[in-house]
Design a protein around this motif. Sequence first.
Motif, PDB file in Angstrom:
ATOM      1  N   LYS A   1       0.828  -1.208   0.000  1.00 12.14           N
ATOM      2  CA  LYS A   1       0.000   0.000   0.000  1.00 12.14           C
ATOM      3  C   LYS A   1       0.865   1.263   0.000  1.00 12.14           C
ATOM      4  N   LYS A   2       2.010   1.194   0.657  1.00 12.20           N
ATOM      5  CA  LYS A   2       2.882   2.364   0.757  1.00 12.20           C
ATOM      6  C   LYS A   2       3.744   2.555  -0.483  1.00 12.20           C
ATOM      7  N   LEU A   3       3.935   1.489  -1.277  1.00 13.68           N
ATOM      8  CA  LEU A   3       4.830   1.566  -2.430  1.00 13.68           C
ATOM      9  C   LEU A   3       4.388   2.597  -3.469  1.00 13.68           C
ATOM     10  N   PRO A   4       3.101   2.660  -3.867  1.00 17.14           N
ATOM     11  CA  PRO A   4       2.695   3.686  -4.849  1.00 17.14           C
ATOM     12  C   PRO A   4       2.936   5.106  -4.348  1.00 17.14           C
ATOM     13  N   LYS A   5       2.624   5.367  -3.078  1.00 18.64           N
ATOM     14  CA  LYS A   5       2.835   6.695  -2.517  1.00 18.64           C
ATOM     15  C   LYS A   5       4.312   7.036  -2.455  1.00 18.64           C
ATOM     16  N   LEU A   6       5.144   6.060  -2.075  1.00 26.11           N
ATOM     17  CA  LEU A   6       6.591   6.273  -2.013  1.00 26.11           C
ATOM     18  C   LEU A   6       7.151   6.560  -3.403  1.00 26.11           C
ATOM     19  N   THR A   7       6.654   5.819  -4.401  1.00 30.11           N
ATOM     20  CA  THR A   7       7.109   6.034  -5.777  1.00 30.11           C
ATOM     21  C   THR A   7       6.727   7.423  -6.272  1.00 30.11           C
ATOM     22  N   LEU A   8       5.511   7.851  -5.954  1.00 32.69           N
ATOM     23  CA  LEU A   8       5.046   9.178  -6.361  1.00 32.69           C
ATOM     24  C   LEU A   8       5.867  10.269  -5.697  1.00 32.69           C
ATOM     25  N   ASN A   9       6.127  10.116  -4.397  1.00 32.59           N
ATOM     26  CA  ASN A   9       6.921  11.112  -3.674  1.00 32.59           C
ATOM     27  C   ASN A   9       8.343  11.193  -4.225  1.00 32.59           C
ATOM     28  N   THR A  10       8.917  10.032  -4.529  1.00 30.62           N
ATOM     29  CA  THR A  10      10.273  10.004  -5.090  1.00 30.62           C
ATOM     30  C   THR A  10      10.312  10.702  -6.447  1.00 30.62           C
ATOM     31  N   PHE A  11       9.306  10.421  -7.268  1.00 32.47           N
ATOM     32  CA  PHE A  11       9.227  11.055  -8.593  1.00 32.47           C
ATOM     33  C   PHE A  11       9.086  12.573  -8.461  1.00 32.47           C
ATOM     34  N   CYS A  12       8.255  13.024  -7.521  1.00 25.15           N
ATOM     35  CA  CYS A  12       8.060  14.473  -7.310  1.00 25.15           C
ATOM     36  C   CYS A  12       9.358  15.136  -6.863  1.00 25.15           C
ATOM     37  N   ILE A  13      10.089  14.468  -5.979  1.00 26.97           N
ATOM     38  CA  ILE A  13      11.364  15.019  -5.508  1.00 26.97           C
ATOM     39  C   ILE A  13      12.351  15.148  -6.658  1.00 26.97           C
ATOM     40  N   ILE A  14      12.403  14.128  -7.513  1.00 27.38           N
ATOM     41  CA  ILE A  14      13.309  14.166  -8.666  1.00 27.38           C
ATOM     42  C   ILE A  14      12.949  15.315  -9.597  1.00 27.38           C
ATOM     43  N   VAL A  15      11.656  15.516  -9.825  1.00 26.46           N
ATOM     44  CA  VAL A  15      11.210  16.604 -10.694  1.00 26.46           C
ATOM     45  C   VAL A  15      11.583  17.953 -10.093  1.00 26.46           C
ATOM     46  N   TYR A  16      11.349  18.130  -8.785  1.00 32.14           N
ATOM     47  CA  TYR A  16      11.696  19.381  -8.115  1.00 32.14           C
ATOM     48  C   TYR A  16      13.194  19.658  -8.207  1.00 32.14           C
ATOM     49  N   LEU A  17      13.998  18.634  -7.981  1.00 32.80           N
ATOM     50  CA  LEU A  17      15.452  18.799  -8.068  1.00 32.80           C
ATOM     51  C   LEU A  17      15.868  19.180  -9.485  1.00 32.80           C
ATOM     52  N   PHE A  18      15.238  18.560 -10.467  1.00 32.50           N
ATOM     53  CA  PHE A  18      15.555  18.860 -11.863  1.00 32.50           C
ATOM     54  C   PHE A  18      15.224  20.314 -12.192  1.00 32.50           C
ATOM     55  N   LEU A  19      14.113  20.825 -11.654  1.00 32.53           N
ATOM     56  CA  LEU A  19      13.702  22.197 -11.929  1.00 32.53           C
ATOM     57  C   LEU A  19      14.530  23.218 -11.157  1.00 32.53           C
ATOM     58  N   LEU A  20      14.911  22.866  -9.929  1.00 34.04           N
ATOM     59  CA  LEU A  20      15.625  23.815  -9.076  1.00 34.04           C
ATOM     60  C   LEU A  20      17.131  23.824  -9.319  1.00 34.04           C
ATOM     61  N   ALA A  21      17.671  22.760  -9.861  1.00 35.11           N
ATOM     62  CA  ALA A  21      19.119  22.662 -10.032  1.00 35.11           C
ATOM     63  C   ALA A  21      19.704  23.818 -10.845  1.00 35.11           C
TER      64      ALA A  21
END
Length: 265
Positions: A3-23
């Motif tokens: 149950k936690k895996l989809p949420k963890l995957t989504l959060n990880t993806f969001c963090i990667i996107v934020y880092l890509f935009l802020l870098a």
Amino acid sequence: MRKKLPKLTLNTFCIIVYLFLLAPIVVVLFSSLTKTEYITFPPKGLTLRWYTELINHPEFMQSFILSIVVALGTAIISTVIGTLASLAIVRNQFKGKEAIVQLVGSPLLIPSVVFGVALLQYYSWIGLAASPLALIIGHIILTVPFVLRLVVASLVDFDRSVERAAMNLGASSWKVFFHITLPMIKSGVIAGCIFAFITSFDDLTVALFIVSTDVVTLPVRIYTYMQYQYDPIITSISSIMIILTIILMIVIEKVLGVGKVFASK
């Protein structure tokens, strides 16, 4: 765990996107603080020297002021045109409506280089020299589609019964517009105005074909400067632009609550 895996995957993806935009922003901000004579990251030492060096380059401040003036003029005029056009398109049925909508949105489909060349040829034909007015006219054509689409989106679920009630009570059309219609669609109008301002302020491709030695916007100034110099003055002026943009967005959000309005919808 499943149950936690989809949420963890989504959060990880969001963090990667934020880092890509802020870098890129982080790189520019820190590169402006380096002590070296060239742009490098991570910075070698920390100094504000390159910000003080801007005093010796008044041309950057002149271009900055010009870009602000052009962007403000573009944003105001585009917002007025786009808002009135949105009201006409949403509330009226007439022949050629779809053709007009497609025509207004066509600048978004045309490559910026082609549009810039076309403007240059047209201005030469009518005898309009390079000036802030010429830049504003070109940017208005580019930015009206953004305002149009955002205001139209605000008008989709608009309840016109409030307007009719006000008119039945004796309010004029102008009073209804400014006291009822405009406040109810302000989220789309403000968003369109912001998009128009940012698009005009950051434009390089179209401005390259319109500017002259006396009329140079900040993006064009930075571009031409980088052809001959590659020192951290570029990152310092870019950092100022980034900081001012962030401050502007924070002020707009705190005062007008645009994000809350969109979230509620």
